[in-house]
Design a protein around this motif. Structure first.
Motif, short mmCIF file in Angstrom:
data_model
loop_
_atom_site.label_atom_id
_atom_site.label_comp_id
_atom_site.label_asym_id
_atom_site.label_seq_id
_atom_site.Cartn_x
_atom_site.Cartn_y
_atom_site.Cartn_z
N PHE A 1 0.84 -1.20 0.00
CA PHE A 1 0.00 0.00 0.00
C PHE A 1 0.88 1.26 0.00
N TRP A 2 0.38 2.28 -0.72
CA TRP A 2 1.09 3.57 -0.74
C TRP A 2 0.18 4.66 -0.16
N SER A 3 -0.97 4.94 -0.83
CA SER A 3 -1.84 6.00 -0.33
C SER A 3 -3.26 5.80 -0.83
N TYR A 4 -4.20 6.55 -0.20
CA TYR A 4 -5.61 6.49 -0.55
C TYR A 4 -6.05 7.85 -1.09
N ASP A 5 -6.68 7.86 -2.25
CA ASP A 5 -7.20 9.08 -2.86
C ASP A 5 -8.71 9.10 -2.64
N GLY A 6 -9.15 9.85 -1.60
CA GLY A 6 -10.57 9.89 -1.26
C GLY A 6 -11.39 10.61 -2.30
N VAL A 7 -10.82 11.59 -2.98
CA VAL A 7 -11.56 12.34 -3.99
C VAL A 7 -11.88 11.45 -5.19
N GLY A 8 -10.90 10.72 -5.65
CA GLY A 8 -11.11 9.84 -6.79
C GLY A 8 -11.55 8.45 -6.41
N ASN A 9 -11.69 8.18 -5.10
CA ASN A 9 -12.06 6.87 -4.58
C ASN A 9 -11.19 5.78 -5.19
N GLN A 10 -9.90 5.91 -4.96
CA GLN A 10 -8.97 4.93 -5.48
C GLN A 10 -7.76 4.84 -4.55
N ILE A 11 -7.00 3.76 -4.70
CA ILE A 11 -5.78 3.63 -3.91
C ILE A 11 -4.59 3.55 -4.86
N LEU A 12 -3.43 3.91 -4.31
CA LEU A 12 -2.18 3.81 -5.04
C LEU A 12 -1.29 2.82 -4.30
N THR B 1 8.62 -1.61 -10.40
CA THR B 1 9.77 -1.05 -11.12
C THR B 1 9.41 0.38 -11.52
N THR B 2 10.37 1.14 -11.96
CA THR B 2 10.10 2.52 -12.38
C THR B 2 9.23 2.55 -13.63
N ALA B 3 9.22 1.44 -14.38
CA ALA B 3 8.40 1.38 -15.60
C ALA B 3 6.99 0.88 -15.32
N ASP B 4 6.72 0.51 -14.08
CA ASP B 4 5.41 -0.03 -13.72
C ASP B 4 4.37 1.08 -13.72
N THR B 5 3.35 0.97 -14.60
CA THR B 5 2.28 1.98 -14.65
C THR B 5 0.99 1.48 -14.02
N ASN B 6 0.99 0.23 -13.57
CA ASN B 6 -0.22 -0.36 -12.99
C ASN B 6 -0.16 -0.24 -11.47
N TYR B 7 -0.35 1.00 -11.01
CA TYR B 7 -0.23 1.21 -9.56
C TYR B 7 -1.40 2.00 -9.00
N ARG B 8 -2.37 2.35 -9.82
CA ARG B 8 -3.53 3.13 -9.38
C ARG B 8 -4.79 2.31 -9.68
N PHE B 9 -5.63 2.07 -8.64
CA PHE B 9 -6.79 1.21 -8.82
C PHE B 9 -8.04 1.87 -8.24
N ALA B 10 -9.15 1.77 -8.99
CA ALA B 10 -10.44 2.29 -8.51
C ALA B 10 -11.02 1.32 -7.48
N SER C 1 -11.21 -0.06 7.62
CA SER C 1 -11.54 1.00 6.67
C SER C 1 -10.34 1.20 5.75
N VAL C 2 -10.58 1.75 4.56
CA VAL C 2 -9.47 2.04 3.66
C VAL C 2 -8.50 3.01 4.31
N GLN C 3 -9.07 3.96 5.08
CA GLN C 3 -8.24 4.98 5.71
C GLN C 3 -7.28 4.41 6.75
N SER C 4 -7.57 3.18 7.25
CA SER C 4 -6.70 2.60 8.27
C SER C 4 -5.42 1.98 7.68
N LEU C 5 -5.38 1.81 6.35
CA LEU C 5 -4.18 1.25 5.72
C LEU C 5 -3.04 2.25 5.79
N ARG C 6 -1.82 1.72 5.97
CA ARG C 6 -0.64 2.58 6.14
C ARG C 6 0.42 2.27 5.08
N ASP C 7 1.27 3.23 4.86
CA ASP C 7 2.35 3.09 3.90
C ASP C 7 3.15 1.82 4.18
N ASN C 8 3.39 1.03 3.11
CA ASN C 8 4.16 -0.22 3.14
C ASN C 8 3.38 -1.41 3.69
#
Length: 912
Positions: free
Chosen positions: A847-858, A863-872, A887-894
């Motif tokens: 886990f990296w972060s939660y985007d509440g506005v877009g309702n998605q997580i990152l 790898t640096t070429a990995d573009t599949n890191y954002r999910f609805a 809750s999604v908000q309870s998830l923490r970095d790493n």
């Protein structure tokens, strides 16, 4: 290796501490000991012995997989909480595990604060834990030599998470099986990572496996350095009680000799002990992890109760088999000295009874000994758990009953010819009846079918057979007949009974009208006629008023394809010719059902087009037109398309209809522009719309069914939907809408996320059905059924018959066996009514972060070429760790997480 515990959701992913020993019954509601925070030098919160208020740990909900074990040990004082929390998912520290082991062995009385000062310098623990660790060293639960080599450079010894190998040693030693374990040290454990297990630990692992206390994890590994959660360790100790003879001062095991409101009586070591219970007392049974009910506790069964001062905090049915023996015989007489005499076969025997003996009749009601008549067949029950073998019950199995009483009907069995009643004293009794039973209400003879549960009655019994039943008040009943007339103010109804007599009944204010094929039918939709009126079943309330009218038969006749000769708008008389040119005359009225090419037909609108030559479909009774439909379209299956002869043939019902066309008709197919006759094939279901003169084909609309997910409900009954990530929109205001269970709904009741099957007539939605959508984990599967655990924790076994589709890894398979235990699936019905399972895609990420506005997580990129890191995220995404909902908000970095996706949308997140 995994210590065995019941976490049914994640047997594949979570390394689990599961015990297979005794399944103690636990429940919530007793006083908990709390832990208070004692800050100091990085130590964990120290545990105190301050009693917490009565109640559950707020983070252990009813139904939690380890609830039974956590609360059992809490009531026994073996484990404690922290400010009303148990923290079940936290890793157990070494000082916590040692403390629990001392309490498990019931050795707290041996604690000595003086010896605590002698702990080795590297074994730094919190002040509260020092006496426990010192005693553990004395008792040999932990080895000073082994612990002296532990690396404490980063974490103190007490705060160090207890590893699986370390816990194995501690628990085997707490069961006093240290010698047995050491005897197996020279044997290989058989695990693939055997080399990772210390030489001194192999014997403990071997013994734990042989005692069925532990098993390996995936890949046949032991995982000796893995951690153990607090809930897992609690489960281990709870089940481990079956392997030790340790007793606890507030735990009593005995046989139930008394059950009454608010109290259970146990015979413990020959003495009767009363325990108070109430509505919040939790019950469990030995062989289940889930809560039971008070009714699962039966007389003379073996039960364990944890409690104090006569109050039960925890009730466990240890053995559900009643410890009684029975003797059946013929009652002779009662004797002095509290004895009875009975004939058992040819032998005459006597049995003693006392004030605790229950006397019960054949209906299970309490009676007096004097109520038992000679020659009654009785059963004497005696307990077998004491040398006295006291008589606990004397039950009449058959005897003669003669009585009169008042009561209430509880149940009527016409197949067994028995009626169950609750008498005036509140006792339930059952009697047989025969064809001579007389049932009356206000001097009117009724039938057995008129007896309903809840009916108040007076009854008489002779020789154990019901003779008479008198209803004390009216009952709901049903009658059948022919509908003759509805009163002018719609307050009365006249009908002819099936026997031939005319009767009039009052109607309730809004009686329910049910006519097959007519939605929301009213009194105006009924056909009244002395000869040809509707055949109806009337439901009458206790006041003899009609509450419901159901049409069970109609005498109306159809006449299809007739041709209009004339229509008189003043007299409402319609003259037509049938297909054989035979004339018929009908009268239209305000009750005639109308259908022509409009959404809101009126008689005035119909009259304007009832010109000579117009073709109609009719239904009628006598000379009364019940329905008039202007033929402007045909629905059916394509039988033939003759492009050279310019005509289309349909199979509609049981007739073939052929309609010509002069110019190529418009062909309308949903989601296909520029369609033509070439896009249609034999067998397609279509609707053919005729031109204004009803003589040629104007349009052919293909009838199709498509499945969508609702994205949004917009203005004016327009909905936005998506299918295979493509979005579209259409209006549903003219469509028939039904919910999951077939109930009628409105467009406003559709919500985002609904899965719907839409039936199209060309591009026009004609029907919308909400599809039941079940998201769950597969826990078992065979060729004909699937067992699913839903996100709400409920488990159900779904039988699957007929065709099935399993969409997995981009392929559609047709066998249930292609499902695998642990798969997350969406179960629905497809458009062809086949059962469909779509297997969710699985990804392990950080886990990296939660985007509440877009309702998605990152998530973290691999790898640096990995573009599949954002999910609805789905609208109701299930986030959890084990059986704990997060809750999604309870998830923490790493945080290590497992994602389950459908169409690249996350439906479940499992925190590791």
């Amino acid at each position: 290796m995994t210590f065995k515990y019941n976490n049914p959701s994640h047997s594949k992913k979570v390394v689990s501490a599961v015990l297979a020993g005794m399944m103690a019954l636990s429940a919530g509601g007793a006083a908990m000991a709390a832990e208070s925070t004692e800050t100091g030098q990085g130590q964990t919160a120290a545990i105190t012995n301050t009693a917490a208020p009565t109640g559950l740990f707020s983070d252990i909900k009813v139904g939690y997989w380890a609830e039974k074990h956590v609360y059992k040990l809490a009531y026994q004082g073996i484990l404690l909480g922290n400010n009303g929390l148990f923290r079940p998912g936290d890793a157990v520290t070494q000082q916590e595990a040692v403390t629990m082991a001392i309490r498990f062995m019931n050795q707290e009385g041996q604690l000595n604060t003086d010896t605590a000062a002698a702990l080795p310098t590297n074994m730094e623990v919190g002040n509260y834990f020092k006496p426990y660790v010192a005693l553990a060293l004395q008792l040999g639960l932990i080895d000073k030599t082994e612990e002296s080599t532990v690396d404490v450079s980063k974490t103190s010894w007490g705060q160090k998470p207890a590893s699986r190998e370390w816990i194995t040693k501690l628990l085997i030693r707490s069961l006093d099986k240290d010698a047995e374990a050491k005897a197996q040290n020279n044997q290989s454990t058989g695990f693939a990572d055997n080399a990772s297990i210390s030489e001194s630990g192999k014997g403990y692992v071997n013994l734990a496996v042989s005692l069925d206390l532990a098993k390996g994890v995936e890949g046949n590994k032991f995982n000796p350095t893995g951690s153990v959660t607090r809930a897992q360790l609690a489960t281990f100790f709870s089940r481990g009680e079956s392997l030790t003879d340790t007793t606890y001062p507030n735990t009593s095991t005995g046989y139930v000799t008394g059950l009454k409101d608010g109290q259970i009586t146990l015979v413990v070591d020959g003495k009767a002990v009363n325990f108070a219970v109430n509505s919040s007392t939790p019950y469990f049974t030995k062989d289940s992890e889930t809560r039971a009910s008070a009714t699962d506790v039966k007389l003379y069964t073996k039960v364990m109760i944890v409690g104090s001062a006569g109050g039960a905090s925890y009730v466990e049915v240890v053995d559900a088999t009643p410890q009684v023996e029975s003797v059946e015989g013929t009652f002779a007489r009662s004797l002095s000295g509290n004895k009875i005499g009975i004939f058992v076969g040819e032998n005459y025997e006597t049995y003693s009874y006392d004030e605790g003996t229950a006397f019960i009749d054949q209906n299970g009601n309490a009676i007096k000994l004097s109520d038992i008549t000679a020659d009654s067949i009785i059963e004497v029950q005696r307990e077998t758990f004491s040398a006295d073998k006291k008589t606990v019950a004397i039950r009449v199995k058959s005897g003669i009953v003669n009585k009169s009483d008042n009561g209430v009907v509880a149940e009527v069995s016409t197949s067994g010819k028995t009626i169950k009643l609750v008498n005036a004293a509140g006792a339930t009794e059952q009697f047989a009846y025969n064809d001579n039973l007389l049932i009356t209400y206000q001097n009117r003879i009724m039938s057995v079918a008129d007896l309903k549960a809840g009916s108040a009655v007076k009854y008489t019994v002779k020789d154990s057979v019901l003779q008479t039943i008198t209803l004390s008040q009216g009952v709901e009943q049903s009658v059948r007949g022919t509908l003759v007339e509805i009163g002018g103010n719609q307050s009365t109804l006249t009908f002819k009974r099936e026997g031939g007599s005319l009767e009039a009944k009052l109607l309730t204010e809004k009686p329910e009208v049910i006519i097959n094929g007519i939605q929301d039918a009213t009194l105006n939709d009924l056909i009244t006629d002395a000869t040809n009126g509707d055949q109806v079943e009337l439901s009458l309330n206790a006041d003899d008023q009609v509450t419901r009218i159901q049409v069970i038969g109609r005498q109306m006749e159809p006449m299809n394809g007739v041709t209009v000769v004339s229509y008189n708008s003043k007299t409402k008389v319609l003259t037509v010719l049938d297909n054989n040119k035979k004339p018929f005359v009908f009268t239209l009225d305000e009750k005639t059902k109308l259908d022509y090419n409009t959404t809101k037909p009126t008689l005035a609108g119909l009259e304007s087009i009832l010109n000579d030559g117009r073709k109609l479909d009719l239904t009628y009774v006598g000379t009364r037109a019940l329905s008039v439909k202007v033929i402007y379209k045909y629905e059916g299956t394509i039988n033939n398309i003759d492009t050279s002869g310019r005509k289309i043939s349909l199979l509609s019902g049981n007739q073939t209809i052929t309609v010509p066309y002069t110019t190529l008709p418009t062909v309308e197919i949903y989601n296909k522009s520029g369609a033509s006759l070439g896009d249609l094939k034999i067998g397609d279901k279509v609707t053919v719309t005729l031109g204004a003169n009803q003589d040629v084909v104007q349009k052919v609309a293909l009838n199709t069914v498509a499945q969508f997910e609702v994205v949004a409900l917009e203005a004016n009954s327009r909905i936005r939907v998506k299918s295979d990530l493509l979005t579209s929109q259409f209006y549903v205001d003219q469509a028939v809408l039904t919910g999951e269970s077939g109930q009628t709904i409105t467009p406003s009741q559709l919500t985002a996320g609904n899965l719907i099957n839409v039936t199209f007539e060309g591009a026009t939605p004609k029907a919308v059905q909400v599809v039941k959508r079940t998201l769950a984990e597969v826990t078992a599967v065979d060729a004909s059924s699937v067992t699913l655990k839903q996100f709400n924790g409920q488990t159900e076994t779904v039988p699957v018959s007929g065709s099935v589709k399993v969409v997995k890894s981009g392929s559609t398979l047709t066998s249930l066996t292609s499902l695998t235990v642990g798969d997350r699936v969406e179960m629905t019905k497809d458009t062809d009514n086949s059962t469909r399972f779509r297997v969710l895609t699985v990804m392990s990420k950080q886990f990296w972060s939660y985007d509440g506005v877009g309702n998605q997580i990152l998530v973290k990129r691999e790898t640096t070429a990995d573009t599949n890191y954002r999910f609805a995220l789905g609208s109701s995404v299930f986030v959890h760790q084990g059986d704990n909902t997060l809750s999604v908000q309870s998830l923490r970095d790493n945080d290590n997480i497992v994602l389950y996706l459908l169409n690249n949308v996350i439906l479940e997140i499992q925190k590791q």
